[in-house]
Design an enzyme around this catalytic site. Structure first.
Site, PDB file in Angstrom:
ATOM      1  N   GLY A   5      -6.310  12.120  -5.653  1.00 40.91           N
ATOM      2  CA  GLY A   5      -5.165  12.351  -6.534  1.00 40.91           C
ATOM      3  C   GLY A   5      -5.079  11.309  -7.629  1.00 40.91           C
ATOM      4  O   GLY A   5      -5.932  10.424  -7.730  1.00 40.91           O
ATOM      5  N   GLY A  59      -3.440   8.172  -9.799  1.00 40.33           N
ATOM      6  CA  GLY A  59      -2.807   6.894  -9.463  1.00 40.33           C
ATOM      7  C   GLY A  59      -1.285   6.936  -9.518  1.00 40.33           C
ATOM      8  O   GLY A  59      -0.615   6.621  -8.526  1.00 40.33           O
ATOM      9  N   PRO A  60      -0.707   7.352 -10.662  1.00 38.47           N
ATOM     10  CA  PRO A  60       0.762   7.308 -10.756  1.00 38.47           C
ATOM     11  C   PRO A  60       1.456   8.354  -9.879  1.00 38.47           C
ATOM     12  O   PRO A  60       2.675   8.335  -9.777  1.00 38.47           O
ATOM     13  CB  PRO A  60       1.019   7.597 -12.250  1.00 38.47           C
ATOM     14  N   GLU A  75     -10.458  -9.034 -19.827  1.00 40.34           N
ATOM     15  CA  GLU A  75     -11.547  -8.352 -19.130  1.00 40.34           C
ATOM     16  C   GLU A  75     -11.962  -7.132 -19.950  1.00 40.34           C
ATOM     17  O   GLU A  75     -11.145  -6.253 -20.217  1.00 40.34           O
ATOM     18  CB  GLU A  75     -11.077  -7.912 -17.738  1.00 40.34           C
ATOM     19  N   GLU A 111      -7.498  -7.180  -5.195  1.00 34.79           N
ATOM     20  CA  GLU A 111      -8.752  -7.646  -5.790  1.00 34.79           C
ATOM     21  C   GLU A 111      -8.720  -7.128  -7.225  1.00 34.79           C
ATOM     22  O   GLU A 111      -8.846  -5.930  -7.442  1.00 34.79           O
ATOM     23  CB  GLU A 111      -9.922  -7.089  -4.971  1.00 34.79           C
ATOM     24  N   CYS A 158     -16.225  -6.454 -11.707  1.00 28.56           N
ATOM     25  CA  CYS A 158     -15.113  -7.390 -11.911  1.00 28.56           C
ATOM     26  C   CYS A 158     -15.585  -8.839 -11.883  1.00 28.56           C
ATOM     27  O   CYS A 158     -15.002  -9.697 -12.525  1.00 28.56           O
ATOM     28  CB  CYS A 158     -14.030  -7.160 -10.876  1.00 28.56           C
ATOM     29  N   GLY A 213      -1.204   7.738  -5.734  1.00 31.48           N
ATOM     30  CA  GLY A 213      -1.307   6.292  -5.507  1.00 31.48           C
ATOM     31  C   GLY A 213       0.068   5.680  -5.333  1.00 31.48           C
ATOM     32  O   GLY A 213       0.333   4.950  -4.365  1.00 31.48           O
TER      33      GLY A 213
HETATM   34  P1  NDP Z   1      -6.613   1.073 -12.496  1.00 31.46           P
HETATM   35  O1  NDP Z   1      -6.163  -0.251 -12.012  1.00 31.46           O
HETATM   36  O2  NDP Z   1      -5.646   1.924 -13.229  1.00 31.46           O
HETATM   37  O3  NDP Z   1      -7.143   1.982 -11.264  1.00 31.46           O
HETATM   38  C1  NDP Z   1      -7.522   1.528  -9.998  1.00 31.46           C
HETATM   39  C2  NDP Z   1      -6.956   2.451  -8.920  1.00 31.46           C
HETATM   40  O4  NDP Z   1      -5.523   2.402  -8.946  1.00 31.46           O
HETATM   41  C3  NDP Z   1      -7.307   3.925  -9.104  1.00 31.46           C
HETATM   42  O5  NDP Z   1      -7.450   4.541  -7.856  1.00 31.46           O
HETATM   43  C4  NDP Z   1      -6.082   4.434  -9.829  1.00 31.46           C
HETATM   44  O6  NDP Z   1      -5.933   5.833  -9.762  1.00 31.46           O
HETATM   45  C5  NDP Z   1      -4.987   3.711  -9.100  1.00 31.46           C
HETATM   46  N1  NDP Z   1      -3.713   3.632  -9.815  1.00 31.46           N
HETATM   47  C6  NDP Z   1      -3.489   3.686 -11.152  1.00 31.46           C
HETATM   48  N2  NDP Z   1      -2.174   3.576 -11.410  1.00 31.46           N
HETATM   49  C7  NDP Z   1      -1.536   3.480 -10.214  1.00 31.46           C
HETATM   50  C8  NDP Z   1      -0.174   3.349  -9.830  1.00 31.46           C
HETATM   51  N3  NDP Z   1       0.806   3.305 -10.718  1.00 31.46           N
HETATM   52  N4  NDP Z   1       0.118   3.260  -8.521  1.00 31.46           N
HETATM   53  C9  NDP Z   1      -0.868   3.279  -7.589  1.00 31.46           C
HETATM   54  N5  NDP Z   1      -2.175   3.427  -7.908  1.00 31.46           N
HETATM   55  C10 NDP Z   1      -2.512   3.501  -9.192  1.00 31.46           C
HETATM   56  O7  NDP Z   1      -7.914   0.858 -13.348  1.00 31.46           O
HETATM   57  P2  NDP Z   1      -8.564   1.783 -14.491  1.00 31.46           P
HETATM   58  O8  NDP Z   1      -9.450   2.743 -13.797  1.00 31.46           O
HETATM   59  O9  NDP Z   1      -7.509   2.368 -15.380  1.00 31.46           O
HETATM   60  O10 NDP Z   1      -9.423   0.719 -15.307  1.00 31.46           O
HETATM   61  C11 NDP Z   1      -8.776  -0.076 -16.298  1.00 31.46           C
HETATM   62  C12 NDP Z   1      -9.287  -1.505 -16.276  1.00 31.46           C
HETATM   63  O11 NDP Z   1      -9.025  -2.079 -14.993  1.00 31.46           O
HETATM   64  C13 NDP Z   1     -10.793  -1.677 -16.447  1.00 31.46           C
HETATM   65  O12 NDP Z   1     -11.168  -1.659 -17.781  1.00 31.46           O
HETATM   66  C14 NDP Z   1     -10.997  -3.029 -15.823  1.00 31.46           C
HETATM   67  O13 NDP Z   1     -10.652  -4.030 -16.741  1.00 31.46           O
HETATM   68  C15 NDP Z   1     -10.020  -3.035 -14.667  1.00 31.46           C
HETATM   69  N6  NDP Z   1     -10.664  -2.650 -13.406  1.00 31.46           N
HETATM   70  C16 NDP Z   1     -10.985  -3.634 -12.516  1.00 31.46           C
HETATM   71  C17 NDP Z   1     -11.651  -3.306 -11.349  1.00 31.46           C
HETATM   72  C18 NDP Z   1     -12.018  -4.339 -10.345  1.00 31.46           C
HETATM   73  O14 NDP Z   1     -12.993  -4.137  -9.624  1.00 31.46           O
HETATM   74  N7  NDP Z   1     -11.275  -5.406 -10.193  1.00 31.46           N
HETATM   75  C19 NDP Z   1     -12.060  -1.931 -11.055  1.00 31.46           C
HETATM   76  C20 NDP Z   1     -11.633  -0.967 -12.025  1.00 31.46           C
HETATM   77  C21 NDP Z   1     -10.978  -1.349 -13.155  1.00 31.46           C
HETATM   78  P3  NDP Z   1      -6.624   6.744 -10.936  1.00 31.46           P
HETATM   79  O15 NDP Z   1      -8.078   6.649 -10.708  1.00 31.46           O
HETATM   80  O16 NDP Z   1      -6.062   8.092 -10.724  1.00 31.46           O
HETATM   81  O17 NDP Z   1      -6.201   6.135 -12.254  1.00 31.46           O
END
Ligand code: NDP
Length: 464
Positions: free
Chosen positions: A201, A203-204, A371, A245, A279, A207
């Site tokens: 599903g 994130g917003p 980042e 993380e 990351c 999640g």
């Molecule tokens: P997000 O932090 O948005 O996504 C990570 C996970 O969180 C996904 O499963 C996402 O769902 C979920 N999520 C998003 N919003 C919510 C919410 N409000 N409540 C609960 N869960 C939520 O990362 P992005 O994919 O948007 O990437 C954006 C940036 O984040 C990257 O450019 C990078 O800088 C950083 N990033 C860092 C990572 C790391 O390993 N530390 C990994 C990925 C990204 P959904 O997929 O549906 O959005």
């Protein structure tokens, strides 16, 4: 693989409560490859209830029984190695050899490490007149990103299951297919109903429903610092455990006594790996001012070997490609000098970004602070070790880093002053048993190995 139509809840693939679907796209050719259900609050609720009901039974199992299941899970993943690699290549875009060697093999190793650890881990210890018992925290909500899609799942779900916790996983919307493969492997390994549950599903929606659910005892999240902060506020307000993380902006510090050529080449390879979507990538290279131009020339030559569509895959989505290109444009605007790559699209099709190297980067530029999450390296110069340390520690992040020196002790002395969770000394290899996690805004808690297991355990002391 053929995507499942449903969610894996209570040991069955159940239809979702809404007809909404997520379309999965191959980022290398921009073609749809399948759809999965977009779970709603009701689906999360069903999964949490299943996990709650399963918790007392699973928590009461002997470590040897959990080890047997996890060993079976490792074997089921290993049997799917090719399918895992092909699936990650299709939904993330990573070149197939990298998907095989890293996206498939690393999680298989990590899963196996927890089956082994359960053979020796002490779930109780004597402290003076007390016995301290380590007990599972409860129902764990896990939210994972797309960058290492299976590894991120395994690094949370497997230690949680090893601890005796039950799990509800919400994987990234861009890479849900390998999450379904993981659920298939869990099923084949014979975990009891409700012990592991998968809700695909957004994130917003899904999640957030998981984060807010009163039935979870802990939330473990990997992803952006922005979302991590929101999650920590909600979970913290409910006084529950949270593991985060988050992002990184790691420094690769090359001291004057180092083998400059090797340090630069390994540093460039580190940033280009997984198209820069790591990351812990060393996205800031710090070089002494006397060696600066030589290092810049070496880095530009090294980066040219990373050809998009061959050694380097696309970024995961158009959104991420545009974000990274925006950072490259911002770097130019703020006065940095491009010595390899640039913001132009290298190929007509696919979400590719050219491997890019910036010189003349100063510590306060946006590209040296934020980042980027793409194949973009910034090279900064320093005057002396104190200056190098100030620059290395001068971001809000503290996830990883590297130090290179002619002498190991010299590199270790520098590394001990870095505000960061892990440092590779003279090219030290990634260790899947070593604790992984961040200082400062890179997160809270540790994953992998015994430290990763401890995240999912409460301590209870009995006095005699
Ligand atoms: P997000 O932090 O948005 O996504 C990570 C996970 O969180 C996904 O499963 C996402 O769902 C979920 N999520 C998003 N919003 C919510 C919410 N409000 N409540 C609960 N869960 C939520 O990362 P992005 O994919 O948007 O990437 C954006 C940036 O984040 C990257 O450019 C990078 O800088 C950083 N990033 C860092 C990572 C790391 O390993 N530390 C990994 C990925 C990204 P959904 O997929 O549906 O959005």
């Amino acid at each position: 693989m053929k995507p499942h139509d449903g969610m894996y809840i209570d040991r069955a693939w159940r239809p979702a409560t809404t007809p909404d679907r997520i379309e999965v796209v191959n980022p290398a050719d921009e073609q749809p490859i399948g759809t999965v259900p977009a779970g709603a609050r009701e689906d999360v609720d069903a999964a949490v209830h299943a996990a709650r009901a399963a918790f007392p039974g699973w928590a009461a199992t002997a470590p040897a029984e959990r080890a047997a299941r996890i060993s079976g899970l490792r074997d089921a993943l290993a049997a799917r190695r090719d399918e895992i690699a092909e699936t990650v290549t299709a939904e993330l875009g990573a070149p197939l050899p990298f998907s095989q060697a890293v996206h498939a093999d690393l999680p298989i190793t990590v899963a196996g490490s927890y089956a082994d650890l359960l053979g020796t881990y002490a779930f109780e210890e004597k402290v003076g007149n007390s016995t301290v018992y380590l007990e599972p925290v409860g129902v764990v909500g896990a939210i994972t990103p797309w960058n290492y899609p299976l590894h991120q799942i395994v690094a949370k779900a497997v230690p949680a299951l090893a601890a005796g916790c039950t799990v509800v996983l919400k994987p990234a919307e861009d890479t849900p297919l390998v999450a379904q493969l993981f659920a298939e492997a869990v099923h084949e390994a014979g975990f009891p109903p409700g012990v592991f549950n998968l809700v695909t599903g957004l994130g917003p929606v899904a999640g957030q429903a998981l984060v807010e659910h009163p039935g979870i005892d802990m939330l473990s999240f990997t992803g952006s610092t922005a979302v991590g902060r929101l999650i920590a506020a909600t979970v913290g307000a409910a006084v529950k455990r949270v593991a985060l993380e988050l992002g990184g902006k790691s420094a690769n510090v090359i001291l004057p006594s180092a083998d400059l050529g090797r340090a630069v080449n390994v540093g460039v390879a580190n940033v280009m790996s997984n198209s820069g979507q790591t990351c812990s990538a060393w996205t800031r290279m710090l070089v002494h001012q006397d060696q600066y131009e030589e290092a810049v020339a070496l880095a530009a030559t090294a980066a040219a070997k990373y050809v998009p569509g061959e050694r380097v895959g696309p970024l995961v989505s158009a959104k991420q490609r545009d974000r990274v290109r925006g950072y490259i444009e911002q770097g130019v605007k703020e006065g940095a000098r491009i010595v390899a790559g640039g913001a132009e699209a290298p190929l007509d099709q696919g979400y590719y970004v050219s491997p890019t190297v910036f010189a003349d980067v100063t510590p306060h530029m946006t590209i040296a602070q934020e980042e980027i999450f793409g194949p973009v390296l910034s090279i900064l110069s320093y005057e002396d070790e104190a200056d190098a340390l100030r620059i290395a520690n001068g971001t809000v992040y503290g996830l990883a880093g590297a130090v290179w020196a002619g002498d190991t002790d010299e590199a270790v002395a520098f590394a001990r002053h870095m505000d960061t969770g892990q440092v590779d000394i003279n090219g030290g290899r990634f260790n899947p048993l070593a604790p992984f996690g961040g200082y400062k805004q890179s997160g809270v808690g540790r994953e992998l190995g015994a430290h990763g297991l401890a995240e999912y355990l409460h301590t209870k002391s009995l006095q005699f």
